[in-house]
Design an enzyme around this catalytic site. Sequence first.
Site, mmCIF file in Angstrom:
data_model
loop_
_atom_site.group_PDB
_atom_site.id
_atom_site.type_symbol
_atom_site.label_atom_id
_atom_site.label_comp_id
_atom_site.label_asym_id
_atom_site.label_seq_id
_atom_site.Cartn_x
_atom_site.Cartn_y
_atom_site.Cartn_z
ATOM 1 N N HIS A 56 0.839 -1.205 0.000
ATOM 2 C CA HIS A 56 0.000 0.000 0.000
ATOM 3 C C HIS A 56 0.869 1.248 0.000
ATOM 4 O O HIS A 56 2.085 1.168 0.099
ATOM 5 C CB HIS A 56 -1.002 -0.015 1.155
ATOM 6 C CG HIS A 56 -0.407 0.076 2.533
ATOM 7 N ND1 HIS A 56 0.346 -0.931 3.087
ATOM 8 C CD2 HIS A 56 -0.460 1.052 3.476
ATOM 9 C CE1 HIS A 56 0.714 -0.575 4.319
ATOM 10 N NE2 HIS A 56 0.245 0.625 4.568
ATOM 11 N N HIS A 58 1.544 3.855 1.919
ATOM 12 C CA HIS A 58 2.195 4.554 3.025
ATOM 13 C C HIS A 58 3.723 4.520 2.881
ATOM 14 O O HIS A 58 4.304 3.523 2.462
ATOM 15 C CB HIS A 58 1.772 3.965 4.375
ATOM 16 C CG HIS A 58 0.361 4.319 4.745
ATOM 17 N ND1 HIS A 58 -0.387 3.594 5.640
ATOM 18 C CD2 HIS A 58 -0.440 5.336 4.317
ATOM 19 C CE1 HIS A 58 -1.589 4.153 5.767
ATOM 20 N NE2 HIS A 58 -1.642 5.201 4.969
ATOM 21 N N ASP A 60 6.164 4.255 4.924
ATOM 22 C CA ASP A 60 6.990 3.241 5.601
ATOM 23 C C ASP A 60 6.951 1.897 4.858
ATOM 24 O O ASP A 60 7.605 0.938 5.276
ATOM 25 C CB ASP A 60 6.581 3.081 7.081
ATOM 26 C CG ASP A 60 5.144 2.598 7.271
ATOM 27 O OD1 ASP A 60 4.232 3.168 6.636
ATOM 28 O OD2 ASP A 60 4.942 1.648 8.052
ATOM 29 N N HIS A 61 6.202 1.834 3.746
ATOM 30 C CA HIS A 61 6.144 0.604 2.934
ATOM 31 C C HIS A 61 6.743 0.780 1.546
ATOM 32 O O HIS A 61 7.160 -0.193 0.935
ATOM 33 C CB HIS A 61 4.696 0.105 2.832
ATOM 34 C CG HIS A 61 4.131 -0.233 4.180
ATOM 35 N ND1 HIS A 61 3.971 -1.514 4.629
ATOM 36 C CD2 HIS A 61 3.767 0.574 5.218
ATOM 37 C CE1 HIS A 61 3.516 -1.495 5.878
ATOM 38 N NE2 HIS A 61 3.380 -0.230 6.251
ATOM 39 N N HIS A 111 -7.426 -0.533 5.767
ATOM 40 C CA HIS A 111 -6.353 0.329 6.284
ATOM 41 C C HIS A 111 -6.121 1.470 5.294
ATOM 42 O O HIS A 111 -6.117 2.644 5.646
ATOM 43 C CB HIS A 111 -5.092 -0.517 6.478
ATOM 44 C CG HIS A 111 -3.874 0.241 6.878
ATOM 45 N ND1 HIS A 111 -3.711 0.788 8.131
ATOM 46 C CD2 HIS A 111 -2.744 0.540 6.192
ATOM 47 C CE1 HIS A 111 -2.527 1.395 8.187
ATOM 48 N NE2 HIS A 111 -1.928 1.262 7.027
ATOM 49 N N ASP A 128 -0.182 -3.934 6.402
ATOM 50 C CA ASP A 128 -0.792 -3.379 7.615
ATOM 51 C C ASP A 128 -2.260 -3.786 7.739
ATOM 52 O O ASP A 128 -3.057 -3.066 8.329
ATOM 53 C CB ASP A 128 -0.701 -1.844 7.610
ATOM 54 C CG ASP A 128 0.715 -1.339 7.819
ATOM 55 O OD1 ASP A 128 1.618 -2.165 8.053
ATOM 56 O OD2 ASP A 128 0.926 -0.108 7.728
ATOM 57 N N HIS A 166 4.822 -5.141 10.440
ATOM 58 C CA HIS A 166 5.289 -4.471 11.665
ATOM 59 C C HIS A 166 5.442 -5.457 12.817
ATOM 60 O O HIS A 166 4.683 -6.424 12.926
ATOM 61 C CB HIS A 166 4.295 -3.389 12.112
ATOM 62 C CG HIS A 166 4.280 -2.172 11.245
ATOM 63 N ND1 HIS A 166 5.134 -1.103 11.434
ATOM 64 C CD2 HIS A 166 3.518 -1.857 10.171
ATOM 65 C CE1 HIS A 166 4.891 -0.175 10.523
ATOM 66 N NE2 HIS A 166 3.904 -0.614 9.740
HETATM 67 FE FE FE Z 1 2.940 0.570 8.123
HETATM 68 ZN ZN ZN Z 2 0.218 1.594 6.554
#
Ligand code: FE
Ligand code: ZN
Length: 255
Positions: A56, A58, A60-61, A111, A128, A166
């Site tokens: 996805h 975001h 951090d991905h 999410h 996530d 995570h």
């Molecule tokens: Fe994340």
């Molecule tokens: Zn995320």
Amino acid sequence: MAAMFSVTPVGAFSDNYIWVLHGDARAVAVDPGEAAPLLRHLEEHGLALEAILITHHHADHCGGLPELAEACPGIPVYGPAGIAGVDRPVRDGDAVALSFGRAEVLAVPGHTLDHLAYLMDGALFCGDTMFAAGCGRVFEGTPAQMLDSLKKLARLPPETKVYPAHEYTLSNLRFALAADQHNPILAMRQSRDAALRERDLPTLPSTIALERASNPFLRCDEPAIRQSLRQRGGRDGDDEAASFALLRAWKNDFR
Ligand code: FE
Ligand code: ZN
């Protein structure tokens, strides 16, 4: 069937895992939120990047994509359409051909609306959406949509290994124990996973069987969880999706 590849976690930021799959010397990385730790891992293990899978949008991905495009030019990046750096957009029902197998693409909105999961040889990379003993926050979709996505994953074979993005397990277990106090599996998970974290080891992968038996977000219709919701807020939900929404809201405030 035993998987024909191994899966290794590469830590990123404070609690992200970039999952690295490899058969021979060719590797696939899932959700490289940053490039440096991944490049270091590939170098140390003599691996060449074959493809990247993104769950996805975001950062951090997928934040490592620009740097990875420079370091490993021409590597195909599969993921939801509309993400900078994703040059092979995929969607529900697609399959990604890799040197050591095929990854099936599953849409799991909630999410984020674009969220995908990848299933390969009994290994699920779910970003996530599903966490060990928890689930992602519902940022873009509705609680009902998130619950549908979680249930879609929960219907996979029980032995399916679950690789979320995570390391949230211990804090998820604290909440799970508050919501489902007498679940003996949660107590077992907590002592086992606390010991792993003390040695700085990952608590992952989980399995679909374990999540079905103890993830509170897959158990919102269980009497024990409904009772906890009533004790906390005076009511439970009219249906499973409403209970899921109450449980998710409780977790958002839980410290
Ligand atoms: Fe994340
Ligand atoms: Zn995320």
